[in-house]
Design a protein around this motif. Structure first.
Motif, PDB file in Angstrom:
ATOM      1  N   GLU A  16      32.106 -49.615 -12.315  1.00 49.73           N
ATOM      2  CA  GLU A  16      31.665 -50.745 -13.144  1.00 49.73           C
ATOM      3  C   GLU A  16      32.303 -52.045 -12.695  1.00 49.73           C
ATOM      4  O   GLU A  16      31.665 -53.097 -12.718  1.00 49.73           O
ATOM      5  CB  GLU A  16      31.967 -50.478 -14.619  1.00 49.73           C
ATOM      6  N   GLU A  25      26.916 -52.675 -13.972  1.00 45.70           N
ATOM      7  CA  GLU A  25      25.590 -52.127 -14.273  1.00 45.70           C
ATOM      8  C   GLU A  25      24.534 -53.206 -14.455  1.00 45.70           C
ATOM      9  O   GLU A  25      23.433 -53.108 -13.912  1.00 45.70           O
ATOM     10  CB  GLU A  25      25.655 -51.251 -15.522  1.00 45.70           C
ATOM     11  N   ARG A  67      21.275 -53.310 -12.038  1.00 46.82           N
ATOM     12  CA  ARG A  67      19.920 -53.184 -12.604  1.00 46.82           C
ATOM     13  C   ARG A  67      19.053 -54.397 -12.262  1.00 46.82           C
ATOM     14  O   ARG A  67      17.861 -54.264 -12.026  1.00 46.82           O
ATOM     15  CB  ARG A  67      19.979 -52.979 -14.111  1.00 46.82           C
ATOM     16  N   ARG A  88      26.217 -44.876  -7.317  1.00 51.57           N
ATOM     17  CA  ARG A  88      25.995 -45.771  -8.454  1.00 51.57           C
ATOM     18  C   ARG A  88      24.518 -45.824  -8.824  1.00 51.57           C
ATOM     19  O   ARG A  88      24.164 -45.766 -10.002  1.00 51.57           O
ATOM     20  CB  ARG A  88      26.526 -47.183  -8.117  1.00 51.57           C
ATOM     21  N   GLU A 105      23.638 -42.566 -10.502  1.00 50.21           N
ATOM     22  CA  GLU A 105      24.228 -42.532 -11.843  1.00 50.21           C
ATOM     23  C   GLU A 105      23.403 -43.361 -12.830  1.00 50.21           C
ATOM     24  O   GLU A 105      23.222 -42.983 -13.988  1.00 50.21           O
ATOM     25  CB  GLU A 105      25.652 -43.081 -11.737  1.00 50.21           C
ATOM     26  N   LEU A 106      22.889 -44.513 -12.360  1.00 50.51           N
ATOM     27  CA  LEU A 106      22.101 -45.404 -13.224  1.00 50.51           C
ATOM     28  C   LEU A 106      20.614 -45.065 -13.201  1.00 50.51           C
ATOM     29  O   LEU A 106      19.813 -45.757 -13.829  1.00 50.51           O
ATOM     30  CB  LEU A 106      22.322 -46.865 -12.812  1.00 50.51           C
ATOM     31  N   ARG A 107      20.252 -44.027 -12.449  1.00 49.78           N
ATOM     32  CA  ARG A 107      18.861 -43.593 -12.299  1.00 49.78           C
ATOM     33  C   ARG A 107      17.972 -44.731 -11.796  1.00 49.78           C
ATOM     34  O   ARG A 107      16.902 -45.009 -12.338  1.00 49.78           O
ATOM     35  CB  ARG A 107      18.328 -43.019 -13.608  1.00 49.78           C
TER      36      ARG A 107
END
Length: 181
Positions: free
Chosen positions: A131, A136, A140, A165, A168-170
């Protein structure tokens, strides 16, 4: 840019016992500013944490070591990072050790960390580092517009860290080129 807080901390002070890695990383980002790529070496120095870079065993990425301050009931902290590791890995290691400093320094005296997490505290420190280095909200925002390699470059992280990463955040980057792990 100020990141939204998930912490119950007030008056800009992070509770040292905060165990939410995202909240703890956002506290540190909001305290030191969001400038990509994030510079954990500078953040550490701003917190009074000395960093020493030296060759370590290939199994050891870094350490967080408290040093007693003479005549006081307090500690000065030292991060030792493996100078034999690539620069991106060293950045992640310093961010990881900052995670231990922010969240765990009152739970355990010192930390010796390898390349893979060994326990819950290491997993939390890895989440904190991810992070801190790759917030994030920015991942994004940027992932749909940038190639995978460009994302890793902007955030100053290894291709493997960026891949983890995004997974993990799809998310996926504009380009589907990814490294095999």
């Amino acid at each position: 840019v100020e990141l939204p807080s998930r912490s119950n901390s007030h008056a800009g002070v992070c509770d040292a016992m905060e165990r939410d890695p995202v909240a703890a990383a956002r506290w540190l980002i909001n305290r030191h500013g969001l400038h990509l790529p994030m510079k954990p070496f500078l953040i550490s120095k701003g917190l009074g944490i000395e960093i020493v870079s030296c060759p370590l065993s290939s199994r050891t990425s870094g350490c967080l070591i408290p040093e007693p301050i003479e005549g006081q009931n307090a500690f000065h902290y030292l991060i030792v990072v493996n100078s034999l590791h690539p620069q991106e890995r060293q950045m992640f290691t310093v961010a990881h050790e900052l995670g231990h400093w922010t969240m765990h320094r009152y739970m355990k005296r010192n930390f010796v960390c390898g390349q893979w997490p060994r326990d819950l505290l290491d997993m939390e420190a890895n989440a904190f580092a991810a992070e801190l280095l790759m917030p994030e909200i920015l991942v994004r925002r940027l992932a749909p517009q940038m190639t995978f390699v460009s994302l890793a470059s902007v955030f100053g992280v290894s291709l493997a860290a960026m891949q983890r990463r995004l997974k993990e955040l799809r998310l996926s980057a504009r380009s589907t080129t990814m490294v095999s792990m």
